[in-house]
Design a protein around this motif. Structure first.
Motif, PDB file in Angstrom:
ATOM      1  N   SER A   1       0.834  -1.202   0.000  1.00 38.07           N
ATOM      2  CA  SER A   1       0.000   0.000   0.000  1.00 38.07           C
ATOM      3  C   SER A   1       0.868   1.252   0.000  1.00 38.07           C
ATOM      4  CB  SER A   1      -0.933  -0.005   1.214  1.00 38.07           C
ATOM      5  OG  SER A   1      -1.893  -1.015   1.115  1.00 38.07           O
TER       6      SER A   1
ATOM      7  N   SER B   1      -1.441  -0.870  -4.516  1.00 38.81           N
ATOM      8  CA  SER B   1      -2.466   0.171  -4.582  1.00 38.81           C
ATOM      9  C   SER B   1      -2.277   1.049  -5.808  1.00 38.81           C
ATOM     10  CB  SER B   1      -2.398   1.036  -3.326  1.00 38.81           C
ATOM     11  OG  SER B   1      -2.622   0.279  -2.163  1.00 38.81           O
TER      12      SER B   1
ATOM     13  N   THR C   1      -6.893   3.467  -1.502  1.00 38.96           N
ATOM     14  CA  THR C   1      -6.546   2.186  -2.109  1.00 38.96           C
ATOM     15  C   THR C   1      -5.584   1.384  -1.246  1.00 38.96           C
ATOM     16  OG1 THR C   1      -4.865   3.274  -3.494  1.00 38.96           O
ATOM     17  CG2 THR C   1      -7.036   2.888  -4.488  1.00 38.96           C
TER      18      THR C   1
END
Length: 447
Positions: A243, A270, A371
């Motif tokens: 991420s 992400s 995300t």
């Protein structure tokens, strides 16, 4: 959580989603298994009244990182609720028949304020799989710096939602440095701690029976984060979530071969939180690039609806055509000659965010988005689907299921302006912001 598409500085990287909390104009949605005790409470007000109250929901944010980053490193940009009321709080007030104003705005909530495990499992057709599958699989989370409260916060999240314990002592949870050490860990960072809690909680919510490996890089540079990815694979994880991200560069092909080319391993990344624009490592041809949606309850067969997450011109899911990375053979859209982002998607809109428990970067329950939430969710859906075959590249698996009921096609919304429409605008079939769609069970995530 916000994406950071600002230029990469001397190889520095930013977290894609660091914690952003529920935002303004929140839509009426299912807001969590959080108040299970209230489930039987009769609705004392009309749906219209609830919707009106929820539309007035508001929050305030604060940056959890107090100091500027060193040259070559990215700011953590961690955002969390510090005041106001979230949509979940508004809905609970309406159900109880009390005025929203009687719900005291408080950054330290004693109960969750966003979607919980049962919501996510319901939305993505995973209720049965989550209860029966995932045992023996390990999902790795790669982040920078150390969260000293990671295991305790994870325990609090899982206990609240009635999930099985996942601790070091029972072999379910393990935290290591990028070199694999369990004792020599990076320096602690309160901003990245929120990211770590979010990632761990999303694995727990999606795949409660999975083991979790947290690999902490010593800094937020690509070299160290990439080394952490390699360590996760070395330790046996077949599912690795990332991420974080930064602007693309001509070095990306080198990073591809050094850190992300792991056949037989799911690696998710992400797509970004700053709206339309490609970033790396989501642009790597070896990863599953994960976009973001706004997820709301709906009066349809599924019970949920989704659209492209787009809060503003600077906040929304990332997407786009890579300037550097080659197009993988299984990606067949014709408007982008190189790698197209994203492949699939899941909930990311902070306005329809997820509950996270964090006591190092925050003070308990908060609502997060970005995300950074969707990447570990998708990695965990892959884990529910089972171990990838040796030599496979799991990013291609969803493409075999394109256009089938195994994916929820997201057809509305956009994340910015672009010359080639599908790069930034949702439509029937493949599009950049949401890829092939969101999970409907695990069938699209197995080879």
């Amino acid at each position: 959580m916000r994406t950071t598409n600002s230029p990469r500085i001397s190889g520095g990287w930013r977290r894609v989603g660091s914690a952003a909390a529920a935002a303004t104009a929140l839509a009426l949605a299912g807001f969590g298994a959080a108040a299970q005790a209230d489930a039987a409470t009769p609705h004392k007000v009309s749906a219209r009244t609830i919707a009106t109250q929820v539309a007035k929901a508001h929050v305030q944010y604060t940056n959890a990182c107090a100091t500027s980053p060193k040259k070559g490193y990215a700011a953590c940009d961690a955002l969390r609720v510090t005041g106001g009321t979230t949509a979940f709080m508004e809905k609970q007030a309406a159900i109880k028949g009390v005025a929203p104003g009687t719900i005291s705005p408080d950054a330290t909530s004693s109960t969750p304020t966003g979607y919980g495990p049962s919501d996510l499992q319901s939305a993505y057709g995973l209720t049965s799989a989550a209860s029966s599958k995932g045992s023996g699989e390990t999902v790795a989370i790669v982040d920078a710096y150390n969260d000293p409260n990671a295991e305790a916060d994870l325990a609090a999240y899982r206990s609240y939602y009635g999930l099985p314990a996942c601790t070091t002592s029972n072999g379910c949870f393990k935290k290591v440095s990028q070199s694999g050490s369990t004792t020599s860990l990076p320096s602690s960072d309160s901003g990245w701690a929120g990211e770590i809690s979010l990632d761990l909680d999303m694995v727990s919510a999606t795949c409660p029976n999975c083991h979790i490996l947290l690999v902490e890089a010593k800094t937020a540079s690509m070299t160290n984060l990439g080394t952490a990815v390699n360590e996760a694979v070395k330790l046996g994880a077949k599912f690795v979530s990332n991420s974080y991200g930064g602007s693309e560069s001509s070095s990306d092909s080198t990073y591809d071969s050094s850190y992300f080319n792991h056949a037989g391993v799911v690696i998710t990344a992400s797509a970004g939180d700053s709206g339309y624009g490609a970033q790396y490592p989501a642009g790597s041809r070896y990863v599953t690039a994960v976009g973001g949606t706004a997820l709301k309850q709906a009066s349809n067969t599924r019970g949920w609806s989704e659209s492209v997450w787009n809060t503003s011109s600077t906040e929304g899911t990332g997407s786009g055509c890579s300037a550097y990375d080659a197009k993988p053979s299984w990606q067949t859209d014709t408007g982008c000659a190189k790698r197209m982002i994203a492949d699939v998607s899941a909930v990311a809109d902070p306005a329809t965010g997820v509950s996270v428990y964090d006591t190092y970067g925050a003070s308990g329950w908060n609502t997060y988005g970005g995300t950074s939430a969707s990447s570990p969710i998708i990695a965990s859906v892959y884990a529910l689907a089972g171990t990838p075959s040796s030599g496979s590249y799991p990013a291609q698996f969803p493409y075999a299921a394109a256009g089938t009921s195994a994916l929820n096609d997201v057809t509305t919304g956009s994340n910015g302006s672009c010359t080639t429409s599908y790069f930034c605008t949702a439509g029937t079939g493949y599009d950049g912001p949401t890829g092939l769609g969101t999970p409907e069970g695990t069938a699209a995530f197995t080879g």
